[in-house]
Structure formats: structure tokens, C-alpha cells
Write a protein that holds these residues in place. Sequence first.
Motif, PDB file in Angstrom:
ATOM      1  N   GLY A  56      56.923  -2.962  31.491  1.00 52.35           N
ATOM      2  CA  GLY A  56      57.302  -4.349  31.690  1.00 52.35           C
ATOM      3  C   GLY A  56      56.114  -5.167  32.154  1.00 52.35           C
ATOM      4  N   HIS A  57      56.183  -6.467  31.889  1.00 52.54           N
ATOM      5  CA  HIS A  57      55.119  -7.389  32.271  1.00 52.54           C
ATOM      6  C   HIS A  57      55.604  -8.328  33.372  1.00 52.54           C
ATOM      7  N   SER A  58      54.732  -8.606  34.321  1.00 49.35           N
ATOM      8  CA  SER A  58      54.968  -9.553  35.401  1.00 49.35           C
ATOM      9  C   SER A  58      56.179  -9.111  36.224  1.00 49.35           C
ATOM     10  N   SER A  59      57.268  -9.867  36.233  1.00 51.59           N
ATOM     11  CA  SER A  59      58.459  -9.420  36.965  1.00 51.59           C
ATOM     12  C   SER A  59      58.964  -8.097  36.417  1.00 51.59           C
ATOM     13  N   GLY A  60      58.896  -7.934  35.092  1.00 55.26           N
ATOM     14  CA  GLY A  60      59.267  -6.654  34.481  1.00 55.26           C
ATOM     15  C   GLY A  60      58.328  -5.542  34.913  1.00 55.26           C
ATOM     16  N   SER A  64      59.300  -2.219  36.865  1.00 54.13           N
ATOM     17  CA  SER A  64      58.826  -0.923  36.366  1.00 54.13           C
ATOM     18  C   SER A  64      58.263  -0.085  37.516  1.00 54.13           C
ATOM     19  N   ILE A  65      57.464  -0.703  38.367  1.00 56.45           N
ATOM     20  CA  ILE A  65      56.902   0.027  39.510  1.00 56.45           C
ATOM     21  C   ILE A  65      58.027   0.547  40.402  1.00 56.45           C
ATOM     22  N   LEU A  66      58.976  -0.320  40.712  1.00 56.17           N
ATOM     23  CA  LEU A  66      60.096   0.090  41.565  1.00 56.17           C
ATOM     24  C   LEU A  66      60.908   1.212  40.916  1.00 56.17           C
ATOM     25  N   THR A  67      61.082   1.152  39.607  1.00 62.50           N
ATOM     26  CA  THR A  67      61.837   2.190  38.899  1.00 62.50           C
ATOM     27  C   THR A  67      61.111   3.527  38.942  1.00 62.50           C
ATOM     28  N   SER A  68      59.787   3.503  39.001  1.00 69.26           N
ATOM     29  CA  SER A  68      59.021   4.760  39.078  1.00 69.26           C
ATOM     30  C   SER A  68      59.309   5.518  40.370  1.00 69.26           C
ATOM     31  N   MET A  69      59.934   4.855  41.310  1.00 67.04           N
ATOM     32  CA  MET A  69      60.223   5.445  42.612  1.00 67.04           C
ATOM     33  C   MET A  69      61.627   6.035  42.696  1.00 67.04           C
ATOM     34  N   ILE A  77      56.042   5.619  33.126  1.00 59.06           N
ATOM     35  CA  ILE A  77      56.313   4.191  33.286  1.00 59.06           C
ATOM     36  C   ILE A  77      54.988   3.436  33.339  1.00 59.06           C
ATOM     37  N   ALA A  78      54.958   2.250  32.716  1.00 59.46           N
ATOM     38  CA  ALA A  78      53.772   1.394  32.753  1.00 59.46           C
ATOM     39  C   ALA A  78      54.152   0.013  33.275  1.00 59.46           C
ATOM     40  N   SER A  79      53.282  -0.523  34.094  1.00 58.77           N
ATOM     41  CA  SER A  79      53.442  -1.875  34.618  1.00 58.77           C
ATOM     42  C   SER A  79      52.264  -2.710  34.146  1.00 58.77           C
ATOM     43  N   PHE A  80      52.563  -3.866  33.575  1.00 57.51           N
ATOM     44  CA  PHE A  80      51.535  -4.814  33.137  1.00 57.51           C
ATOM     45  C   PHE A  80      51.613  -6.032  34.065  1.00 57.51           C
TER      46      PHE A  80
END
Length: 176
Positions: A56-60, A64-69, A77-80
Motif C-alpha cells: 500500500g501507498h501512503s495511508s495504505g 501495510s506496516i501495521l498489518t505486518s505486526m 508485505i511492502a509499504s510505499f
Amino acid sequence: KFIDQGFILMTPMLRGENGNPGNFEFFYGEVEDLIAAADYLSNVSYVDRDKIFLCGHSSGGTLSILTSMMPSKYKSIASFGGSPDQKSFFNSGWWRSAPFDIKNSKEIELRSPLAYTDSIVKPLLIYVGDMDSDYLSISKRFVEEAKKYNCTCEAYIIKGDHFTSLGEAIMQSAEK
């Protein structure tokens, strides 16, 4: 780029957004929606349940970061351009959109991946633009903190700002 690499794409709609039922929680319950999306995909006949990825990008990217937890069916998972620290995020003006008491520091902490770097359970790739003044230094700090806990978390600095780095970040993550 993802389709060119043979990926099947799904764009999940989250609670309280785009006419969906539920209440918009701003980086909280929406994590459950993303986990549910992976659960759904794992039961689709033409999807390889061992190769489900989230980005996901920005808010997404923050989601994404929170989902990795959280435990989920995502392989990685990738965060942009996600925001690892919601204190600075909400202080930059986003407090106007907060559906919770912005003065309650616990509400901010619960939405801040930086407060829980030891909780990463899925391999996480953090992509951030070299000119993304809002998130570059805090993203580097987040990855350094995660590595202290031996979490699988890598930073990739991409040429560009919050938006112009996105194309290259997508290309690199699709290849990874």
C-alpha cells in the motif's frame, strides 16, 4: 507492473470508506479488514494461498506496516511511503480527520508502528523516497529499531518524493 509479473490484484475496500458499512477508524480496525482480505483470497481457487502479498501507498502503506505486526496469510508485505509515527503524522494537520480524541496519547500510540517494532511477524519491505521529507528519516529509524528485535524488515530508498518514488517502488517490490 504487478499484472505484468503475473500477479492477480485485489483492492480491498475498508470499513467506513467509499460507502462501505462500519466506522472509519483511521489506522486501527482497518487492519482487520486487510487480514480478512487475505483470508478471502486464500480461499479463491485460482490464487496460490502460499503467495499472497500486501502492499500500500501512503495511508495504505501505514496500514501495510501495521498489518505486518499481526498474524495473517500474507507471505510478505511492502509499504510505499507509509507513516511509522502517527504523532508527527497527526501533528502535520491530519488531526482534523481523526475520528477519535486526538488528545488521548494512547489513541495515537495504538496507530503508530514505531511504538511496536518488536511486533513485526511478517517480512516487511519499507520503500520511501529520498526526497520524502515527511517519512524518510522516521522510516530509516523504524527499520533500525525493527532490526534490533531481529525482525525481517528492510528499507529501500527510492529516488523521488512521496509520489514520484511510487512507480519505482512498485517495480522493485514486484521483482522481489
